[in-house]
Enzyme design. Structure first.
Site, PDB file in Angstrom:
ATOM      1  N   SER A 173      57.599  26.298  59.034  1.00  0.00           N
ATOM      2  CA  SER A 173      57.003  26.130  57.724  1.00  0.00           C
ATOM      3  C   SER A 173      56.254  24.833  57.603  1.00  0.00           C
ATOM      4  O   SER A 173      56.429  23.913  58.383  1.00  0.00           O
ATOM      5  CB  SER A 173      58.119  26.142  56.670  1.00  0.00           C
ATOM      6  OG  SER A 173      59.034  25.080  56.918  1.00  0.00           O
ATOM      7  N   CYS A 174      55.392  24.783  56.620  1.00  0.00           N
ATOM      8  CA  CYS A 174      54.881  23.554  56.032  1.00  0.00           C
ATOM      9  C   CYS A 174      54.773  23.831  54.539  1.00  0.00           C
ATOM     10  O   CYS A 174      54.626  24.986  54.131  1.00  0.00           O
ATOM     11  CB  CYS A 174      53.508  23.170  56.582  1.00  0.00           C
ATOM     12  SG  CYS A 174      53.524  22.391  58.215  1.00  0.00           S
ATOM     13  N   ASP A 175      54.859  22.803  53.739  1.00  0.00           N
ATOM     14  CA  ASP A 175      54.752  22.975  52.295  1.00  0.00           C
ATOM     15  C   ASP A 175      53.933  21.848  51.706  1.00  0.00           C
ATOM     16  O   ASP A 175      54.183  20.674  52.008  1.00  0.00           O
ATOM     17  CB  ASP A 175      56.138  22.990  51.650  1.00  0.00           C
ATOM     18  CG  ASP A 175      56.965  24.169  52.120  1.00  0.00           C
ATOM     19  OD1 ASP A 175      56.822  25.253  51.531  1.00  0.00           O
ATOM     20  OD2 ASP A 175      57.748  24.012  53.069  1.00  0.00           O
TER      21      ASP A 175
ATOM     22  N   GLU B 185      48.193  24.050  56.372  1.00  0.00           N
ATOM     23  CA  GLU B 185      49.278  24.990  56.651  1.00  0.00           C
ATOM     24  C   GLU B 185      48.795  26.048  57.634  1.00  0.00           C
ATOM     25  O   GLU B 185      47.634  26.462  57.591  1.00  0.00           O
ATOM     26  CB  GLU B 185      49.703  25.709  55.362  1.00  0.00           C
ATOM     27  CG  GLU B 185      49.959  24.818  54.182  1.00  0.00           C
ATOM     28  CD  GLU B 185      51.427  24.502  53.988  1.00  0.00           C
ATOM     29  OE1 GLU B 185      52.252  25.264  54.529  1.00  0.00           O
ATOM     30  OE2 GLU B 185      51.739  23.520  53.312  1.00  0.00           O
TER      31      GLU B 185
END
Length: 426
Positions: A11-13, A98
């Site tokens: 993930s990335c946020d 992202e």
């Protein structure tokens, strides 16, 4: 670095808060960069520069045409590549990217990485809207592609971006050379490894809709919903996990939406392990984090907090301010290997090198101590929290006018906090 399963959830946020959601008249930007757990992320300061007309610029894999003038930037980046996962420039533009997978096939052919596009936009733009234009122009000319991790096994993706400045934010989502963008002027927004722009499109690639119609993805009737049209019918495991994280991030933002979001709130969101936003699973973890305060008042400086270490729940957000005399903090700069670097020798990534910088080494020892010696580990975490609080209080005094440091003192703020953190680990 051990090979990782491409279906492993990762993930990335990215998050943005704007008035009236922000507690102060400022745009607040935040990002967690989630990468292979042993990958080192460094914080790099690059001063503004002038360049010879017609000169070429080497990015991670390919060369592009250089521009005559580039802006000063602060970057948090995987230390093996040229681009960055997140960063800011001297004009108060912040960008985070992202990974995303769509109906458009990803390309293994080496081109610009999304992280290269991010750095190029920061170096070449003075507003978020201009940064959108820079990225889309480069995308059209050079494309995006190539492996996005330091491993012989290819791992490729397309990119979405959250871009912000003092007055507004943009979400830019890509599928190959195609793209859609959404302008954000108030409230909150987040992105998490999936297409999120629906029919509220502020700008788009001129062939976006005709291409979708030619592929049979859209019948040309009714509203055009970018996310619905271009998202995969059957999402990979890694993207299914992103749905819950995206929803959790949105809910965390909305809990504070009534004019109460601060840099501290954003740091707490980035530290949230229950939602997976602060990640450590499947060989991936949060390897670097950033929170920025972009005041609406141009007389006030923009402040960028960066960790330069993994796991924000056990890291220190340290303030950086652009100014005369700003320099590279050597403790957060990884060693270089020149022509012998595995990213430079062909075939790529056949060997491994130690990219750990000084602060990273000390922080790794601190993490081990936190896990093996409860009392000493607790003491170390308290020291981290105290140091971070000092930085937050200094920034508060700066923004309220209670502290008016000399330019050299202000531009050296990040270095001071890096040194103090290093001493705590020593």
């Amino acid at each position: 670095m051990a090979s990782l399963d491409p279906d492993t959830p990762r993930s990335c946020d990215c998050f943005i808060s704007m008035p009236p959601a922000s507690a102060i008249p400022a745009v607040i930007f935040a990002k967690n960069s989630d990468r292979p757990r042993d990958e080192v992320q460094e914080v790099v300061f690059v001063p503004a520069g002038t360049h010879t007309p017609g000169s070429r610029l080497q990015c991670t894999y390919i060369e592009v045409e250089q521009v005559c003038k580039t802006h000063a930037v602060i970057l948090s980046r995987p230390s093996w590549l040229w681009g960055a996962e997140m960063g800011a420039n001297e004009y108060g533009v912040c960008i985070g990217n992202e990974a995303v997978w769509t109906k458009e096939p990803v390309g293994e052919k080496e081109a610009l990485l999304g992280m290269d596009l991010l750095r190029l936009a920061l170096e070449r733009s003075s507003s978020a809207q201009e940064a959108v234009q820079v990225i889309t122009d480069l995308l059209e000319h050079y494309g995006q592609g190539g492996s996005c991790w330091e491993d012989p096994k290819m791992f490729c993706y397309h990119n979405t971006f959250l871009l912000a400045d003092r007055t507004e934010a943009w979400v830019l989502e890509t599928a190959g050379r195609l793209w859609a963008a959404q302008r954000i002027q108030e409230g909150v927004r987040n992105i998490s490894n999936q297409l999120s722009i629906g029919s509220d499109i502020s700008a788009e690639h001129p062939q976006l809709r005709s291409h979708a119609q030619a592929q049979g993805w859209w019948d040309g009737q009714g509203a055009f919903n970018f996310a619905q049209v271009f998202s995969l019918a059957q999402q990979p495991v890694r993207m299914e996990a992103a749905k819950a994280r995206f929803q959790a991030g949105r809910e965390l933002l909305q809990q504070h939406q009534a004019g109460s979001i601060t840099a501290e709130v954003m740091m707490d969101i980035l530290r949230n392990k229950e939602s997976g936003i602060c990640m450590d699973s499947g060989g991936f973890r949060t390897t670097g984090s950033m929170v920025s305060i972009l005041p609406r008042d141009p007389a006030q400086p923009c402040i960028h907090f960066l960790t330069a270490t993994p796991d924000p729940a056990r890291s220190v957000f340290k303030p950086f301010v652009f100014g005369m005399g700003a320099t590279q903090a050597p403790q957060v700069l990884s060693p270089t290997f020149g022509a012998q670097d595995p990213v430079r020798t062909l075939p790529r990534f056949q060997t491994q090198v130690d990219r750990q910088h000084t602060l990273y080494r000390g922080h790794q020892l601190a993490l081990a101590l936190m896990e093996s010696e409860q009392e000493r580990g607790k003491q170390l975490q308290q020291e981290q929290q105290k140091l971070e609080q000092e930085g937050l209080e200094a920034v508060q005094r700066l923004l309220t006018g209670e502290w008016t440091p000399h330019l050299q003192e202000l531009s050296g703020l990040f270095q001071v906090f890096v040194e103090r953190e290093s001493q705590a680990y020593a």
